[in-house]
Motif scaffolding. Structure first.
Motif, PDB file in Angstrom:
ATOM      1  N   SER A   1      75.012 -30.609  56.681  1.00  0.00           N
ATOM      2  CA  SER A   1      73.647 -30.517  57.465  1.00  0.00           C
ATOM      3  C   SER A   1      73.854 -31.048  58.825  1.00  0.00           C
ATOM      4  O   SER A   1      74.693 -31.470  59.297  1.00  0.00           O
ATOM      5  N   GLY A   2      72.515 -30.795  59.599  1.00  0.00           N
ATOM      6  CA  GLY A   2      72.707 -30.985  60.892  1.00  0.00           C
ATOM      7  C   GLY A   2      73.342 -29.798  61.720  1.00  0.00           C
ATOM      8  O   GLY A   2      73.119 -28.702  61.247  1.00  0.00           O
ATOM      9  N   ARG A   3      73.682 -30.112  63.001  1.00  0.00           N
ATOM     10  CA  ARG A   3      74.334 -29.188  63.672  1.00  0.00           C
ATOM     11  C   ARG A   3      75.626 -28.738  63.465  1.00  0.00           C
ATOM     12  O   ARG A   3      76.625 -29.427  63.273  1.00  0.00           O
ATOM     13  N   MET A   4      75.687 -27.274  62.759  1.00  0.00           N
ATOM     14  CA  MET A   4      76.951 -26.844  62.310  1.00  0.00           C
ATOM     15  C   MET A   4      76.918 -25.134  62.079  1.00  0.00           C
ATOM     16  O   MET A   4      75.703 -24.760  62.228  1.00  0.00           O
ATOM     17  N   PRO A   5      78.084 -24.740  62.495  1.00  0.00           N
ATOM     18  CA  PRO A   5      77.936 -23.330  62.288  1.00  0.00           C
ATOM     19  C   PRO A   5      77.819 -22.746  60.898  1.00  0.00           C
ATOM     20  O   PRO A   5      77.892 -23.366  60.109  1.00  0.00           O
ATOM     21  N   PRO A   6      77.786 -21.369  60.885  1.00  0.00           N
ATOM     22  CA  PRO A   6      77.392 -20.833  59.399  1.00  0.00           C
ATOM     23  C   PRO A   6      78.719 -21.037  58.649  1.00  0.00           C
ATOM     24  O   PRO A   6      79.753 -21.374  59.141  1.00  0.00           O
ATOM     25  N   PRO A   7      78.471 -20.776  57.241  1.00  0.00           N
ATOM     26  CA  PRO A   7      79.783 -20.971  56.567  1.00  0.00           C
ATOM     27  C   PRO A   7      80.588 -19.940  56.599  1.00  0.00           C
ATOM     28  O   PRO A   7      80.482 -18.949  57.028  1.00  0.00           O
ATOM     29  N   GLY A   8      81.963 -20.563  56.611  1.00  0.00           N
ATOM     30  CA  GLY A   8      83.166 -19.783  56.806  1.00  0.00           C
ATOM     31  C   GLY A   8      83.479 -19.586  58.494  1.00  0.00           C
ATOM     32  O   GLY A   8      84.710 -18.874  58.818  1.00  0.00           O
ATOM     33  N   GLN A   9      82.722 -20.271  59.104  1.00  0.00           N
ATOM     34  CA  GLN A   9      82.847 -20.058  60.518  1.00  0.00           C
ATOM     35  C   GLN A   9      83.167 -21.390  61.287  1.00  0.00           C
ATOM     36  O   GLN A   9      83.070 -22.676  60.381  1.00  0.00           O
ATOM     37  N   ILE A  10      83.577 -21.666  62.396  1.00  0.00           N
ATOM     38  CA  ILE A  10      84.013 -22.817  62.877  1.00  0.00           C
ATOM     39  C   ILE A  10      83.526 -23.037  64.495  1.00  0.00           C
ATOM     40  O   ILE A  10      83.535 -21.924  65.212  1.00  0.00           O
ATOM     41  N   TRP A  11      82.890 -24.130  64.899  1.00  0.00           N
ATOM     42  CA  TRP A  11      82.839 -24.325  66.462  1.00  0.00           C
ATOM     43  C   TRP A  11      84.146 -25.045  66.898  1.00  0.00           C
ATOM     44  O   TRP A  11      84.342 -26.371  66.549  1.00  0.00           O
ATOM     45  N   LEU A  12      84.872 -24.353  67.656  1.00  0.00           N
ATOM     46  CA  LEU A  12      85.959 -25.065  68.247  1.00  0.00           C
ATOM     47  C   LEU A  12      85.698 -25.866  69.595  1.00  0.00           C
ATOM     48  O   LEU A  12      84.713 -25.514  70.483  1.00  0.00           O
ATOM     49  N   THR A  13      86.417 -27.040  69.929  1.00  0.00           N
ATOM     50  CA  THR A  13      86.083 -27.611  71.317  1.00  0.00           C
ATOM     51  C   THR A  13      86.629 -26.380  72.220  1.00  0.00           C
ATOM     52  O   THR A  13      87.661 -25.788  71.957  1.00  0.00           O
ATOM     53  N   SER A  14      86.344 -26.963  73.369  1.00  0.00           N
ATOM     54  CA  SER A  14      86.646 -25.859  74.515  1.00  0.00           C
ATOM     55  C   SER A  14      88.072 -26.018  74.801  1.00  0.00           C
ATOM     56  O   SER A  14      88.734 -25.111  75.176  1.00  0.00           O
ATOM     57  N   ALA A  15      88.641 -27.272  74.685  1.00  0.00           N
ATOM     58  CA  ALA A  15      89.933 -27.259  74.965  1.00  0.00           C
ATOM     59  C   ALA A  15      90.821 -26.730  73.855  1.00  0.00           C
ATOM     60  O   ALA A  15      91.923 -25.854  74.226  1.00  0.00           O
ATOM     61  N   ALA A  16      90.391 -26.663  72.460  1.00  0.00           N
ATOM     62  CA  ALA A  16      91.126 -25.834  71.513  1.00  0.00           C
ATOM     63  C   ALA A  16      90.934 -24.503  71.768  1.00  0.00           C
ATOM     64  O   ALA A  16      91.938 -23.773  71.657  1.00  0.00           O
ATOM     65  N   ALA A  17      89.874 -24.047  72.133  1.00  0.00           N
ATOM     66  CA  ALA A  17      89.528 -22.554  72.141  1.00  0.00           C
ATOM     67  C   ALA A  17      90.571 -22.014  73.454  1.00  0.00           C
ATOM     68  O   ALA A  17      91.299 -21.011  73.351  1.00  0.00           O
ATOM     69  N   ASP A  18      90.638 -22.898  74.487  1.00  0.00           N
ATOM     70  CA  ASP A  18      91.675 -22.486  75.516  1.00  0.00           C
ATOM     71  C   ASP A  18      92.874 -22.249  75.056  1.00  0.00           C
ATOM     72  O   ASP A  18      93.725 -21.661  75.531  1.00  0.00           O
TER      73      ASP A  18
END
Length: 875
Positions: free
Chosen positions: A128-145
């Motif tokens: 619960s709380g702030r999280m992406p939809p199921p099956g998805q991920i919020w990546l940190t900006s450093a990881a995405a880069d």
């Protein structure tokens, strides 16, 4: 109130009628406020976003039964022999107070990959709380880069252990260091049994209708959970209810900072930065005050008191501060908001209003203080001279107070020089911020004496030079503040650069006396879960060899260190200690402070195997190398030549969690063979020695010994290229602090540009008053090009005086803070000093002492250049 409005009316009228004159002050104030507000707001938003992932009450299973400190950072748990029969969720539900619920927060570490690129990835699973939809991920900006992905791309997450990979769609980026997925992407709560041994780390977020109490914490302690409850931290229980072993542990009972010296140094550093900022903006207000001297004299003639004059000048600083600070704060918050929503569009932006207000107030206060000195000078001006147009800033005669700065600098230098014989260099360097603050104050106080001295020079110089030197003393309100700012900033910058260069030169020299050359280190991660296989390592080594150019490959072997060695045995050399005066030789050996960190210290090994290839890393003469090679066939330990012990124990140990100490299972005493360089902290075991202690030799990593030193930029680029090939490879370089080549040139260029900007600003702000003077010269038949020549000479001489004094002060200060080689009474070296490696950078001195004054003279000569007929009545 009417008197205040009347006193400040001339200043307010000048600001509204001549807004361009105050623009320089506004920009000088707005720029640092803009940068500070931008960085502060962005960092505060990241902090708030990270805190949104935290919970007020968290529990983690350790097992058995536990006792803990109030905040849960310290605990002691007695393991239970009962097998796990229920899940952690069921165990919590049975022991939580009525109405409370527990939600699993699972923290996992693994590997993220996309399109051939791989990185280490920390992931938190939430329900619960702030999280992406199921099956998805919020990546940190450093990881995405690092993975070169954006929203909509798919990455593969490989958890630790033998669990299957997970395909996750990137929902966007987030701040912080931990990516977020929704439950149950990694682990379902029903699969989490009542046992602490599991991959990753599971905590439980506890929420309920009332505050969590200490009794509730103890109820969970009884079934093996440790708890961090903010309600308990905010309202701690009586001390007698806490286990005696944990009554004063944790951050709930911090020890007050009683080290007053640290507080003094910290305050001195803050004041130093503030004072330098005041000196940089002071010329704006001093020149403005000089320009309005006639207005102030007229005010005095009409009954205005010195206090009214001071208010009029302070109003200028206050107005500039309010406008500049407001502009900088608004633009800073706006820029931070724009960059935030560009990077994290789904996350809320938070503004640290209290911090922004404090920064705004500090800028306004600093601007007002910067106008304080010209306010005092203006209030003491002669009425008759001011009405006639004379400025109250002429340094035509020597005044006793001018000697305070030079004499103070002389006494400070003599004091620091004398302290070198009685106080350790590290102590002087610790107090360097306070010494720098006093130095800047004395430099500012010495500027009038320097300007007075300039006015006495040039009796036989060409006419433009004589006029420029004369103007330096007769218009001190523009020359003194500018000179003080230039000298102070250059003294601090040059001093710091020269000191760091001396430290770096010493480290380079000691390294070159111990090891053969620069090296690149490639080693598998010490964590066996993320360590790559030998094939992957070979691919990384091949890539690195292409990147570094010609190099010698050296593979190192030995006994790996396992950080997860709970319940496992580890072989290492027995500790060397200085327990009694009888161990004087060992005490002297351990007291040596300048041992060189080389390739071996950066590998994850507990014992290193000696080999001919490993010896190639050291700088050995022929005799030492022959002795070392001959010793490889016998059991022994290769140690530095000054090692005091003739033998050392090699122990096989296991950490005992019950007593918190090591259990020694076996010990083998081996002779030492002193052949390695004196400053090498490494010890190598010969192959027969490893066999004698029963240790198996494994691959630890590879060293590439390069023919040419690698610059800091090359190191970063090579590390980036090689790290993309595989995850779990540690990449490092020695020596640790490479000579950075032209960084001193870049610093000198920046300082020179700053000097040029300050002097140009002085010329631009004083255009009106200097123009009157040149009109008088025109009226008496001066050559048309004389005003331009005088402006150029004034700018060049002001820059030359500032750079010479600043470079001299900084160089002398750095030399006074150098350390000498420390010797024991027996003659043994304890540490190598930096005095023998003190060498000012000639490139920096060339830029500051030659190129900067020449460039400033060229720019200054562009002012007051006449292209047409003279107009004698331009007043």
């Amino acid at each position: 109130m009417r008197a205040l409005l009347a006193a400040t009316r001339p200043t307010r009228r000048d600001i509204t009628r001549h807004p361009w004159r105050i623009l320089a002050a506004v920009l000088l104030i707005a720029l640092p406020v803009f940068a500070g507000t931008w960085l502060w707001s962005h960092g505060y938003s990241e902090e708030q976003a990270t805190r949104s992932l935290e919970q007020r009450t968290e529990a983690q299973l350790i097992g058995g039964s536990c006792t803990q400190s109030i905040d849960g950072t310290a605990s002691d748990c007695t393991p239970s022999a009962q097998p796990a029969t229920v899940t952690q969720q069921e165990l919590l539900a049975a022991h939580l107070p009525e109405g409370f619920t527990a939600e699993m927060r699972y923290q996992d570490w693994g590997t993220g990959s996309h399109d051939g690129k791989q990185i280490h990835l920390a992931v938190q699973q939430r329900a619960s709380g702030r999280m992406p939809p199921p099956g998805q991920i919020w990546l940190t900006s450093a990881a995405a880069d690092a993975l070169h992905v954006r929203a909509g791309d798919t990455i593969t997450y490989s958890p630790q252990g033998s669990r299957p990979d997970v395909e996750l769609r990137v929902a966007g980026t987030m701040p912080g260091y931990t990516s977020v997925v929704a439950e149950p992407a990694l682990l379902a709560p029903a699969d989490l049994l009542n046992e602490p041994e599991m991959p990753g780390s599971a905590t439980w977020s506890i929420t309920g209708p009332t505050a969590f109490t200490w009794q509730d914490v103890q109820a969970l302690n009884a079934v093996g959970f440790t708890v961090r409850a903010q309600d308990v931290i905010d309202n701690p229980p009586p001390t007698e209810e806490i286990d005696p072993a944990f009554r004063y542990q944790g951050y709930l009972y911090p020890t007050p900072t009683t080290d007053w010296s640290v507080q003094i140094v910290t305050v001195a550093g803050i004041l130093l930065v503030g004072l330098l900022a005041l000196l940089l903006i002071a010329p704006v207000f001093t020149i403005a005050t000089s320009r309005m001297a006639r207005n102030f004299a007229l005010m005095s003639s009409q009954g205005a008191t010195p206090w009214h004059i001071r208010l009029a000048v302070l109003a200028y600083g206050l107005s500039a501060g309010v406008i500049g600070a407001t502009l900088g704060a608004v633009l800073g918050v706006g820029a931070a908001a724009v960059t935030w929503f560009l990077h994290y569009p789904t996350w809320s932006f938070a503004v640290p209003w209290l911090g922004v207000l404090g920064l705004w107030a500090a800028a306004v206060l600093g601007s007002t203080l910067a106008s304080l000195l010209p306010a005092v000078v203006a209030a003491r001006a002669s009425i008759s001279a001011g009405v006639q147009g004379a400025a109250p800033d002429r340094l035509l005669t020597w005044r006793p107070w001018m000697a305070l700065g030079p004499v103070g600098l002389l006494l400070l230098g003599l004091g620091v020089f004398g302290a070198r014989f009685f106080v350790a260099a590290t102590t002087l360097q610790f107090w360097s911020p306070l010494l720098a603050l006093v130095t800047v104050i004395l430099i500012a106080a010495s500027a009038p004496a320097v300007v007075w001295g300039l006015g006495r020079l040039g009796a036989r110089a060409p006419l433009p030079t004589r006029l420029a030197l004369r103007d330096a003393g007769r218009q001190s309100m523009r020359s003194v503040p500018a000179l003080a700012a230039i000298i102070a900033v250059l003294a601090i910058a040059v001093g710091v650069q020269t000191h760091l260069a001396s430290e770096e030169a010493r480290e380079q020299a000691l390294y070159a006396a111990t090891y053969r050359g620069s090296a690149m280190l490639l080693a598998p991660d010490i964590d066996p879960e993320t360590a790559p296989d030998e094939r992957s390592i070979e691919e990384v080594v091949a890539t690195a060899q292409q990147a570094v150019g010609p190099s010698q490959r050296i593979d190192l072997r030995g006994v790996r260190f396992d950080p997860e060695s709970a319940g496992q045995r580890e072989i290492f050399l027995g500790s060397m200690t200085c327990d009694s005066p009888d161990d004087s030789s060992m005490c002297l050996y351990l007291a040596r402070e300048d041992r060189v960190t080389g390739p071996f210290e950066l590998f994850g090994g507990s014992l290193f195997e000696a080999s001919p290839e490993a010896l190639d890393l050291f700088l050995l003469d022929d005799a030492a190398r022959s002795r070392a090679l001959a010793a490889l066939d016998t059991p022994g330990i290769l140690v530095p030549v000054n090692f005091p012990a003739s033998e050392l124990p090699v122990r096989e140990v296991e950490f005992n969690h019950e007593v918190g100490d090591l259990d020694v299972h076996s010990e083998t005493v081996l002779p030492t063979i002193p052949v390695l360089p004196e400053l090498a902290p490494t010890m190598l075991l010969t192959p027969p020695a490893l066999r004698e202690v029963g240790a198996s030799s494994d691959y630890l990593g590879t060293v590439l010994l390069t023919e040419q030193p690698l610059s800091a930029g090359q190191r970063q680029e090579i590390a980036r290229q090689t790290s993309e090939d595989t995850v779990g490879t540690m990449i490092s370089f020695t020596p640790l602090s490479p000579l950075s080549g032209w960084w001193s040139v870049a610093l000198a260029g920046t300082l020179g540009l700053g000097v040029l900007v300050v002097v140009t600003l002085v010329q631009a702000l004083s255009w009106q008053s200097v123009r009157r003077q040149f009109a008088l010269l025109d009226a008496i038949g001066a050559p048309p090009g004389l005003p331009s020549q005088v402006s150029g000479a004034f700018s060049g001489l002001l820059a030359l005086a500032g750079t010479v004094c600043g470079v001299a002060a900084g160089t002398l200060g750095a030399w006074l803070l150098t350390s000498t080689t420390q010797l024991h009474s027996s003659g043994a070296v304890l540490s190598t000093g930096t005095a023998g490696y003190f060498l000012p950078d000639w490139r920096m001195q060339l830029i500051l002492l030659v190129l900067t004054p020449v460039a400033t003279w060229a720019v200054g000569s562009l002012f007051h250049r006449r292209l047409g007929e003279l107009e004698y009545r331009e007043t």
